[in-house]
Design a protein around this motif. Structure first.
Motif, PDB file in Angstrom:
ATOM      1  N   PHE A  78       0.836  -1.187   0.000  1.00  0.00           N
ATOM      2  CA  PHE A  78       0.000   0.000   0.000  1.00  0.00           C
ATOM      3  C   PHE A  78       0.880   1.250   0.000  1.00  0.00           C
ATOM      4  CE2 PHE A  78      -3.727   2.333   0.282  1.00  0.00           C
ATOM      5  CZ  PHE A  78      -3.639   3.282   1.289  1.00  0.00           C
ATOM      6  N   LEU A  79       0.567   2.183  -0.905  1.00  0.00           N
ATOM      7  CA  LEU A  79       1.361   3.408  -1.072  1.00  0.00           C
ATOM      8  C   LEU A  79       0.628   4.596  -0.486  1.00  0.00           C
ATOM      9  CD1 LEU A  79       2.403   2.778  -4.681  1.00  0.00           C
ATOM     10  CD2 LEU A  79       3.996   3.766  -3.065  1.00  0.00           C
ATOM     11  N   LYS A  80       1.341   5.378   0.320  1.00  0.00           N
ATOM     12  CA  LYS A  80       0.696   6.549   0.903  1.00  0.00           C
ATOM     13  C   LYS A  80       1.678   7.718   0.879  1.00  0.00           C
ATOM     14  CE  LYS A  80      -2.394   7.925   4.461  1.00  0.00           C
ATOM     15  NZ  LYS A  80      -2.216   8.562   5.710  1.00  0.00           N
ATOM     16  N   ILE A  81       1.151   8.885   0.526  1.00  0.00           N
ATOM     17  CA  ILE A  81       2.016  10.065   0.490  1.00  0.00           C
ATOM     18  C   ILE A  81       2.390  10.472   1.913  1.00  0.00           C
ATOM     19  CG2 ILE A  81       0.132  11.764   0.515  1.00  0.00           C
ATOM     20  CD1 ILE A  81       1.944  13.298  -1.591  1.00  0.00           C
ATOM     21  N   MET A  82       3.621  10.937   2.069  1.00  0.00           N
ATOM     22  CA  MET A  82       4.068  11.450   3.363  1.00  0.00           C
ATOM     23  C   MET A  82       4.215  12.977   3.300  1.00  0.00           C
ATOM     24  SD  MET A  82       7.072   8.663   4.014  1.00  0.00           S
ATOM     25  CE  MET A  82       7.482   9.224   5.665  1.00  0.00           C
ATOM     26  N   PHE A  83       5.003  13.430   2.330  1.00  0.00           N
ATOM     27  CA  PHE A  83       5.297  14.862   2.212  1.00  0.00           C
ATOM     28  C   PHE A  83       5.326  15.272   0.751  1.00  0.00           C
ATOM     29  CE2 PHE A  83       6.619  15.352   6.534  1.00  0.00           C
ATOM     30  CZ  PHE A  83       7.328  14.212   6.873  1.00  0.00           C
ATOM     31  N   SER A  84       5.053  16.561   0.502  1.00  0.00           N
ATOM     32  CA  SER A  84       5.433  17.103  -0.795  1.00  0.00           C
ATOM     33  C   SER A  84       5.963  18.517  -0.606  1.00  0.00           C
ATOM     34  CB  SER A  84       4.289  17.077  -1.798  1.00  0.00           C
ATOM     35  OG  SER A  84       3.364  18.092  -1.536  1.00  0.00           O
ATOM     36  N   TYR A  85       6.887  18.877  -1.461  1.00  0.00           N
ATOM     37  CA  TYR A  85       7.525  20.188  -1.448  1.00  0.00           C
ATOM     38  C   TYR A  85       7.373  20.797  -2.831  1.00  0.00           C
ATOM     39  CZ  TYR A  85      10.013  20.301   3.003  1.00  0.00           C
ATOM     40  OH  TYR A  85      10.327  20.377   4.324  1.00  0.00           O
ATOM     41  N   ASN A  86       7.039  22.089  -2.860  1.00  0.00           N
ATOM     42  CA  ASN A  86       6.990  22.818  -4.113  1.00  0.00           C
ATOM     43  C   ASN A  86       7.959  23.985  -4.004  1.00  0.00           C
ATOM     44  OD1 ASN A  86       5.752  23.235  -6.768  1.00  0.00           O
ATOM     45  ND2 ASN A  86       5.029  25.133  -5.881  1.00  0.00           N
TER      46      ASN A  86
END
Lengths: 112, 116
Positions: B42-50
């Motif tokens: 199962f894949l889950k997002i942790m963080f994103s940076y822009n």
């Protein structure tokens, strides 16, 4: 919250067509994606479809989108043993955060 | 030639240690992400940076701290590692965070973390 569901397993014979199904809940989805993951490897982008399209074809791959039923499918024609992998459906939604919601992945087994 | 690269590919460590995983993209993308894949795939997002700014932090324990020194790099530092942190961690990048038609995400090869 948003959810994406896939069946967990599909087994086909080499040369047959494979159809992997996905349902999603977000009615404001913009892009929907299919990724392939081979054992021990990363995620390879296979194809994607914009929400205002019904179908997209790319060589052996055909993506069908039924927006009314929130149903997405990936058809692989002439399935080969090299197509054995886990296939993930992912929903982008309408946010500007880039967050992808993934399904649980469908393991495709191709028998010779 | 590698578009999104991660190091190390494998990481085996003891509980309680601190470790870092590095990610670099040479695609000129503005947005980078960390995802966690558990033992059930199962894949889950942790963080994103822009553009080096945090835009998603998905209820991740504060033992996990992402750092983006520049647009092309997003590193993940994990303090006081626990058994439950064992997973595959994927870095990804996209032109933008969307929706704009340029938010397609490209993934790195993954870092397989095993905490003993």
């Amino acid at each position: 919250g948003e959810d994406v569901e896939q069946s967990l397993f599909l087994s086909v014979r080499e040369g047959d067509s494979s159809v992997i199904n996905c349902t999603y809940t977000d009615s404001s989805s913009t892009y929907l994606y299919w990724y392939k993951q081979e054992p021990g490897a990363g995620l390879q982008l296979l194809t994607y479809i914009f929400s205002n399209m019904d179908m997209k074809q790319d060589q052996r791959l055909t993506v069908l989108l039924n927006k009314k039923d929130k149903h997405l499918s990936l058809r692989i024609a002439d399935t080969q043993t090299g197509d054995s992998a886990i296939y993930f459906c992912a929903d982008h939604g309408s946010s500007n955060t880039g967050k992808l919601i993934f399904g649980q992945g469908t393991t495709l087994q191709v028998k010779p | 030639d590698t578009a999104v690269s991660q190091t190390p590919k494998y990481l085996v460590t003891q509980m309680g240690n601190d470790k870092s995983i590095k990610c670099e993209q040479n695609l000129g993308h503005d947005t980078m992400y960390w995802y966690k894949q558990d033992s059930k795939k199962f894949l889950k997002i942790m963080f994103s940076y822009n553009n080096k700014e945090l835009i998603i932090n998905e209820t991740v324990p504060n033992r996990f701290s992402p750092k983006s020194p520049d647009k092309a790099h997003l590193n993940l530092h994990i303090n006081s590692l626990e058994l439950g942190d064992s997973a595959v961690y994927f870095c990804a990048s996209s032109h933008t965070s969307g929706p704009s038609g340029k938010e397609t995400q490209y993934f790195g090869p993954g870092t397989r973390l095993l905490v003993l």
